[in-house]
Design an enzyme around this catalytic site. Sequence first.
Site, PDB file in Angstrom:
ATOM      1  N   GLU A   1     -10.635   1.612  -2.434  1.00  0.00           N
ATOM      2  CA  GLU A   1     -10.386   1.958  -3.839  1.00  0.00           C
ATOM      3  C   GLU A   1     -11.071   0.931  -4.727  1.00  0.00           C
ATOM      4  O   GLU A   1     -10.767  -0.256  -4.625  1.00  0.00           O
ATOM      5  CB  GLU A   1      -8.881   1.970  -4.129  1.00  0.00           C
ATOM      6  CG  GLU A   1      -8.160   3.089  -3.406  1.00  0.00           C
ATOM      7  CD  GLU A   1      -6.645   3.019  -3.544  1.00  0.00           C
ATOM      8  OE1 GLU A   1      -6.126   1.960  -4.008  1.00  0.00           O
ATOM      9  OE2 GLU A   1      -5.960   3.982  -3.174  1.00  0.00           O
TER      10      GLU A   1
ATOM     11  N   HIS B   1      -5.311   5.648  -8.027  1.00  0.00           N
ATOM     12  CA  HIS B   1      -4.081   4.987  -7.568  1.00  0.00           C
ATOM     13  C   HIS B   1      -3.246   4.535  -8.765  1.00  0.00           C
ATOM     14  O   HIS B   1      -2.924   3.350  -8.917  1.00  0.00           O
ATOM     15  CB  HIS B   1      -4.402   3.807  -6.656  1.00  0.00           C
ATOM     16  CG  HIS B   1      -3.257   3.448  -5.749  1.00  0.00           C
ATOM     17  ND1 HIS B   1      -3.426   2.746  -4.587  1.00  0.00           N
ATOM     18  CD2 HIS B   1      -1.917   3.695  -5.837  1.00  0.00           C
ATOM     19  CE1 HIS B   1      -2.261   2.572  -3.986  1.00  0.00           C
ATOM     20  NE2 HIS B   1      -1.326   3.134  -4.737  1.00  0.00           N
TER      21      HIS B   1
ATOM     22  N   ARG C   1      -1.123   6.339   1.043  1.00  0.00           N
ATOM     23  CA  ARG C   1      -2.220   5.391   1.201  1.00  0.00           C
ATOM     24  C   ARG C   1      -3.440   6.143   1.704  1.00  0.00           C
ATOM     25  O   ARG C   1      -3.326   7.122   2.462  1.00  0.00           O
ATOM     26  CB  ARG C   1      -1.851   4.273   2.186  1.00  0.00           C
ATOM     27  CG  ARG C   1      -0.882   3.237   1.641  1.00  0.00           C
ATOM     28  CD  ARG C   1      -1.531   2.399   0.557  1.00  0.00           C
ATOM     29  NE  ARG C   1      -0.688   1.290   0.124  1.00  0.00           N
ATOM     30  CZ  ARG C   1       0.184   1.352  -0.879  1.00  0.00           C
ATOM     31  NH1 ARG C   1       0.340   2.506  -1.525  1.00  0.00           N
ATOM     32  NH2 ARG C   1       0.884   0.289  -1.247  1.00  0.00           N
TER      33      ARG C   1
END
Length: 334
Positions: free
Chosen positions: A279, A298, A250
């Site tokens: 993000e 991601h 993360r």
Amino acid sequence: MSSLCYTRRIRNLWAPVLASWHLKVTIPDRPVHQLKNLMTMAEDKPWALISEHGPKIQAILMWNTYPAAEPSLLSSLPSLKVVANGGVGIDHLDVPYITSLGVKVANTPGVVSDATADMAMGLLLASARKIVEGHQIAVDPKTTSIPQSLMGVEVTGSTLGIIGLGHIGYKIAQRSKGFDMKILYHNRHRRSVEDEQSVGASYCENMDDLLRESDFVVLVVNLSPETKGLISHRELSLMKPTATLINVSRGLVVDQDALVKALRSGEIRAAALDVTHPEPLPRDHPLLSLPNVLITPHVGTYTYATTRRMVQCMVDNAVAAVNGQPVPNEVKLK
């Protein structure tokens, strides 16, 4: 199952999974073949669906943190039995609050491990061998020669430090063994001797030792109060100036301001990140303009096979909860 909160991004994956269960699923009170029109309605007027059919909804299937399990939503779903999250990380969920409502929380561990481990190794290799830069030079119409700046660092025989040797971390260790890498790891709990010997991993009780010795450091921890900011100025200063930091956990596990400083000053060689915070990053964020940073958005689990397995796991969890059976991947408070 009465009704499900479906999310936009995986709508094309639901029908095959649900069909394999031979379930008559209604959303709301309509068969699977009418899902497309219903989901279009939900996208245009999501709260219209909730206000009309909220009392019937028994499960929320959450993808990429949507729909957000906020009190305002949960309070409108009196029949809710489970929030089935797609993915392992649950830092976006207030598990104590949700369970206090008598609602179960489930995630999808295991099924994401291979794809995420592949991504970690891909980032490591791409950063070490400057693959993205090489592609850009190869396709540039102005290129007439190969610059020395494409010289990379050796992966084979190097030292890999894995912080967090859980399901994903162990898969990374298995892959790195094929590169004859020396494997160090730091974990809350030491793995068994059999596990260590299987991949040739050595335990570092002190994370500082791992940081000092590793050529590549991979972060594979869950986000928690203990791991937030786990890597900051002090930890980066312990790493080799030739080392690379890879993060597939993360974004908040790393102090990004400290990382920018370390990359600019040459305190570490490079960083390869599949996760950031937020993000996506603001378009003027300094990480986006540094030449020694590789960032992907991601996408560690983004393969067709893994996504289908995740959806299947979510449905398994939801079906079990709705039927009053043990939930295979229930997240329980410690």
